[in-house]
Design a protein around this motif. Structure first.
Motif, short mmCIF file in Angstrom:
data_model
loop_
_atom_site.label_atom_id
_atom_site.label_comp_id
_atom_site.label_asym_id
_atom_site.label_seq_id
_atom_site.Cartn_x
_atom_site.Cartn_y
_atom_site.Cartn_z
N THR A 134 32.77 38.33 45.34
CA THR A 134 31.67 38.99 44.63
C THR A 134 31.58 38.37 43.24
OG1 THR A 134 32.96 40.74 43.55
CG2 THR A 134 32.24 41.17 45.82
N ASP A 135 30.62 38.82 42.46
CA ASP A 135 30.52 38.32 41.09
C ASP A 135 31.62 38.89 40.18
OD1 ASP A 135 29.48 40.88 41.04
OD2 ASP A 135 27.70 40.36 39.88
N GLN A 136 32.41 39.82 40.72
CA GLN A 136 33.52 40.42 39.97
C GLN A 136 34.89 39.86 40.36
OE1 GLN A 136 32.90 42.89 37.54
NE2 GLN A 136 30.80 42.26 37.93
N THR A 137 34.90 38.86 41.27
CA THR A 137 36.17 38.35 41.77
C THR A 137 36.42 36.92 41.34
OG1 THR A 137 35.19 37.61 43.86
CG2 THR A 137 36.13 39.84 43.81
N ARG A 138 37.68 36.52 41.44
CA ARG A 138 38.06 35.12 41.26
C ARG A 138 38.80 34.70 42.53
NH1 ARG A 138 43.41 33.62 39.49
NH2 ARG A 138 44.77 35.44 39.51
N ILE A 139 38.86 33.42 42.76
CA ILE A 139 39.51 32.90 43.96
C ILE A 139 41.02 32.85 43.72
CG2 ILE A 139 39.74 30.91 45.49
CD1 ILE A 139 36.79 30.25 44.81
N LEU A 140 41.76 33.59 44.53
CA LEU A 140 43.22 33.56 44.47
C LEU A 140 43.75 32.54 45.49
CD1 LEU A 140 45.45 34.99 42.87
CD2 LEU A 140 45.60 36.65 44.71
N SER A 141 43.02 32.40 46.60
CA SER A 141 43.27 31.37 47.60
C SER A 141 41.94 31.17 48.33
CB SER A 141 44.38 31.80 48.57
OG SER A 141 43.89 32.67 49.53
N PRO A 142 41.81 30.16 49.20
CA PRO A 142 40.50 29.89 49.80
C PRO A 142 39.79 31.08 50.44
CG PRO A 142 41.97 28.07 50.23
CD PRO A 142 42.80 29.15 49.56
N ALA A 143 40.49 32.03 51.04
CA ALA A 143 39.83 33.16 51.68
C ALA A 143 40.07 34.49 50.97
CB ALA A 143 40.29 33.28 53.13
N VAL A 144 40.81 34.43 49.86
CA VAL A 144 41.15 35.67 49.16
C VAL A 144 40.60 35.63 47.74
CG1 VAL A 144 43.04 37.13 48.33
CG2 VAL A 144 43.22 36.00 50.55
N LYS A 190 51.66 32.03 51.37
CA LYS A 190 51.74 32.03 49.90
C LYS A 190 52.13 33.44 49.48
CE LYS A 190 49.33 31.63 45.57
NZ LYS A 190 48.09 31.56 44.86
N THR A 191 53.30 33.59 48.89
CA THR A 191 53.75 34.88 48.38
C THR A 191 53.21 35.04 46.97
OG1 THR A 191 55.74 34.78 49.74
CG2 THR A 191 55.75 36.33 47.89
N ILE A 192 52.52 36.14 46.74
CA ILE A 192 51.94 36.39 45.41
C ILE A 192 53.02 36.95 44.50
CG2 ILE A 192 50.21 37.66 44.11
CD1 ILE A 192 48.53 37.81 46.67
N LYS A 193 53.14 36.32 43.37
CA LYS A 193 54.07 36.77 42.32
C LYS A 193 53.24 37.37 41.19
CE LYS A 193 57.59 34.91 44.45
NZ LYS A 193 58.37 35.73 45.31
N VAL A 194 53.86 38.21 40.40
CA VAL A 194 53.17 38.86 39.28
C VAL A 194 52.55 37.80 38.37
CG1 VAL A 194 53.45 40.35 37.26
CG2 VAL A 194 54.54 40.97 39.41
N ASN A 195 53.23 36.66 38.19
CA ASN A 195 52.71 35.59 37.32
C ASN A 195 51.42 34.97 37.85
OD1 ASN A 195 54.87 35.99 35.62
ND2 ASN A 195 56.03 34.26 36.42
N ASP A 196 51.13 35.13 39.16
CA ASP A 196 49.90 34.60 39.74
C ASP A 196 48.69 35.43 39.36
OD1 ASP A 196 51.39 32.66 41.14
OD2 ASP A 196 51.65 33.98 42.87
N LEU A 197 48.92 36.64 38.90
CA LEU A 197 47.84 37.57 38.66
C LEU A 197 47.25 37.39 37.26
CD1 LEU A 197 49.56 40.69 40.25
CD2 LEU A 197 47.98 39.08 41.34
N LYS A 198 45.94 37.42 37.20
CA LYS A 198 45.24 37.24 35.94
C LYS A 198 45.56 38.38 34.97
CE LYS A 198 40.73 35.87 34.28
NZ LYS A 198 39.37 35.51 34.68
#
Length: 163
Positions: free
Chosen positions: A110-120, A151-159
């Motif tokens: 959406t216009d409120q999201t950023r790409i964390l991975s190609p489908a997420v 891909k395991t998400i770590k806290v450091n990956d989060l904006k």
């Protein structure tokens, strides 16, 4: 026994029905979603995607939590699918026994999201929910299909942690 809890904005579709269902050895699929149980068209399309010979249950989040906590689902090899990261947090928060892993397969852009991975794609709220899941000691993984890398998400990956 819960074999997989997955976030997928499309809920049950070919990728999940073919790849994940067999891979995890499930024999029952629980769609935990508050909107789908009120929508006959979505329910019908989900039923069409159900793997042959599988049991399919569609319940709202609250009833799903009650079923999981009551032990009625213990006799199944259960794959749980929710539509959003927030739904996953609500479900997991309500569960007496927290899962070790949450699989994220796809979320809407959406216009409120950023790409964390190609489908997420994640919003700030999604990332706050992911941090809450990590704080509950749930490993949050991104993996579209069983054969793709995890891909395991770590806290450091989060904006939200970058200011």
């Amino acid at each position: 026994m819960i074999k997989l809890i997955r976030v997928d904005h499309r809920l049950l579709h070919g990728q999940v029905a073919v790849s994940w269902y067999g891979y995890v050895g499930a024999n029952c699929i629980l769609i935990a979603n508050d909107q789908v149980i009120k929508d006959p068209i979505r329910k019908a399309s989900i039923k069409m995607a159900k793997p042959s010979g599988s049991k399919l249950v569609m319940q709202n989040i609250e009833h799903s939590i009650e079923s999981l906590n009551s032990g009625i689902t213990d006799k199944y090899n259960l794959m749980i699918i929710v539509e959003s990261i927030h739904d996953a947090l609500l479900l997991i928060n309500g569960m007496n026994e927290k899962p070790k892993v949450l699989n994220i397969g796809g979320t809407k852009e959406t216009d409120q999201t950023r790409i964390l991975s190609p489908a997420v794609n994640t919003s700030i709220t999604d990332e706050e929910d992911i941090k809450s899941l990590i704080d509950l000691n749930v490993e949050v993984e991104i993996q579209q299909v069983p054969t793709s890398p995890v891909k395991t998400i770590k806290v450091n990956d989060l904006k939200i942690n970058r200011g």
